[in-house]
Design a protein around this motif. Sequence first.
Motif, PDB file in Angstrom:
ATOM      1  N   ASP A  77       8.263   9.331  -0.175  1.00 14.23           N
ATOM      2  CA  ASP A  77       9.661   9.644   0.124  1.00 14.23           C
ATOM      3  C   ASP A  77       9.844  10.039   1.591  1.00 14.23           C
ATOM      4  OD1 ASP A  77      10.362   9.104  -2.496  1.00 14.23           O
ATOM      5  OD2 ASP A  77      10.425  11.216  -3.107  1.00 14.23           O
ATOM      6  N   LYS A  78       8.930  10.845   2.121  1.00  9.30           N
ATOM      7  CA  LYS A  78       9.004  11.271   3.525  1.00  9.30           C
ATOM      8  C   LYS A  78       8.861  10.061   4.446  1.00  9.30           C
ATOM      9  CE  LYS A  78       6.968  14.519   6.803  1.00  9.30           C
ATOM     10  NZ  LYS A  78       5.966  15.578   6.983  1.00  9.30           N
ATOM     11  N   PHE A  79       7.912   9.207   4.146  1.00  9.52           N
ATOM     12  CA  PHE A  79       7.656   7.994   4.922  1.00  9.52           C
ATOM     13  C   PHE A  79       8.903   7.111   4.958  1.00  9.52           C
ATOM     14  CE2 PHE A  79       5.897   3.609   5.101  1.00  9.52           C
ATOM     15  CZ  PHE A  79       5.174   3.703   6.275  1.00  9.52           C
ATOM     16  N   ILE A  80       9.470   6.837   3.783  1.00  5.63           N
ATOM     17  CA  ILE A  80      10.667   6.000   3.693  1.00  5.63           C
ATOM     18  C   ILE A  80      11.847   6.676   4.395  1.00  5.63           C
ATOM     19  CG2 ILE A  80      12.356   4.956   2.123  1.00  5.63           C
ATOM     20  CD1 ILE A  80       9.644   3.505   2.069  1.00  5.63           C
ATOM     21  N   ASP A  81      12.014   7.984   4.192  1.00  6.45           N
ATOM     22  CA  ASP A  81      13.128   8.709   4.825  1.00  6.45           C
ATOM     23  C   ASP A  81      13.084   8.591   6.348  1.00  6.45           C
ATOM     24  OD1 ASP A  81      14.248   9.508   2.435  1.00  6.45           O
ATOM     25  OD2 ASP A  81      13.447  11.557   2.527  1.00  6.45           O
ATOM     26  N   SER A 119       0.829  -1.213   0.000  1.00  4.10           N
ATOM     27  CA  SER A 119       0.000   0.000   0.000  1.00  4.10           C
ATOM     28  C   SER A 119       0.864   1.263   0.000  1.00  4.10           C
ATOM     29  CB  SER A 119      -0.948   0.016   1.198  1.00  4.10           C
ATOM     30  OG  SER A 119      -0.218   0.004   2.405  1.00  4.10           O
ATOM     31  N   VAL A 120       2.132   1.166   0.407  1.00  4.38           N
ATOM     32  CA  VAL A 120       3.034   2.322   0.375  1.00  4.38           C
ATOM     33  C   VAL A 120       3.193   2.823  -1.066  1.00  4.38           C
ATOM     34  CG1 VAL A 120       5.432   3.055   0.774  1.00  4.38           C
ATOM     35  CG2 VAL A 120       4.252   1.680   2.478  1.00  4.38           C
ATOM     36  N   GLU A 158       2.569  13.784  10.216  1.00  6.08           N
ATOM     37  CA  GLU A 158       3.538  14.885  10.157  1.00  6.08           C
ATOM     38  C   GLU A 158       4.945  14.308  10.064  1.00  6.08           C
ATOM     39  OE1 GLU A 158       2.730  17.953  13.008  1.00  6.08           O
ATOM     40  OE2 GLU A 158       0.587  17.821  12.635  1.00  6.08           O
ATOM     41  N   ASP A 159       5.786  14.520  11.085  1.00  2.00           N
ATOM     42  CA  ASP A 159       7.162  14.009  11.043  1.00  2.00           C
ATOM     43  C   ASP A 159       7.355  12.790  11.936  1.00  2.00           C
ATOM     44  OD1 ASP A 159       8.006  15.950   9.233  1.00  2.00           O
ATOM     45  OD2 ASP A 159       8.464  17.378  10.834  1.00  2.00           O
ATOM     46  N   LYS A 189       5.855  12.414  -2.900  1.00  2.00           N
ATOM     47  CA  LYS A 189       6.412  13.228  -1.814  1.00  2.00           C
ATOM     48  C   LYS A 189       6.140  12.571  -0.459  1.00  2.00           C
ATOM     49  CE  LYS A 189       6.729  18.061  -0.468  1.00  2.00           C
ATOM     50  NZ  LYS A 189       6.242  19.408  -0.707  1.00  2.00           N
ATOM     51  N   GLU A 190       4.914  12.075  -0.256  1.00  2.00           N
ATOM     52  CA  GLU A 190       4.555  11.418   0.996  1.00  2.00           C
ATOM     53  C   GLU A 190       5.315  10.098   1.147  1.00  2.00           C
ATOM     54  OE1 GLU A 190       0.521   9.935   1.388  1.00  2.00           O
ATOM     55  OE2 GLU A 190       0.525  10.470   3.505  1.00  2.00           O
TER      56      GLU A 190
END
Length: 182
Positions: free
Chosen positions: A99-103, A89-90, A136-137, A96-97
């Motif tokens: 990449d942020k999630f994986i980061d 589902s990722v 968020e973060d 953008k979301e």
Amino acid sequence: MLIKISPNYDDSYLKDATYEKKVNVLSDCINGWFLNWAEKLNVEEHAGFAALHLCFSYFEFIAQFIYGESSKGKSKEFFKKGICTVFPSVNEFENKEKDKFIDILYNNGRCGFFHSGMAKKGIIIFDHENIITLNEDNIFIDRYKIVERIKSHFKEYINKLKTTDNIIEKDNFLKTWENLHS
């Protein structure tokens, strides 16, 4: 002298190292040395991060076997491939979301665990209806559900290796096996 190569096998088992025996040993190693322990750790109230530490090693590992390549110098790329394989589902997230999630998972989770001995800010254990939630973060992880999902994914992978006629899947497994054992 016999050498244990997994909880249930010693090196004599691989004297005639067939494909099937290699799959059996991999299954026994990962379940017996990592996944079963992550499940057992989850019984203790304050062992959730120890369980997650074991879980975070799975993503890069499984991507290597699925793609038949070493992750040397490409840890983040393989970690991402593993996350997207275990949690398809990722792939539906906007770039953008995603990449942020994986980061956050990679930098604060994986790198935190493996380089600092603990997760960094933003990785939070939280019993929740979802396995992993980005807010968020912060990434909220249900430690019970992530262990269950990874165990299920690995069982599916091993069953697939045992039943597939797909030459590429078998070759990728064997390439990674040889890379790790040569």
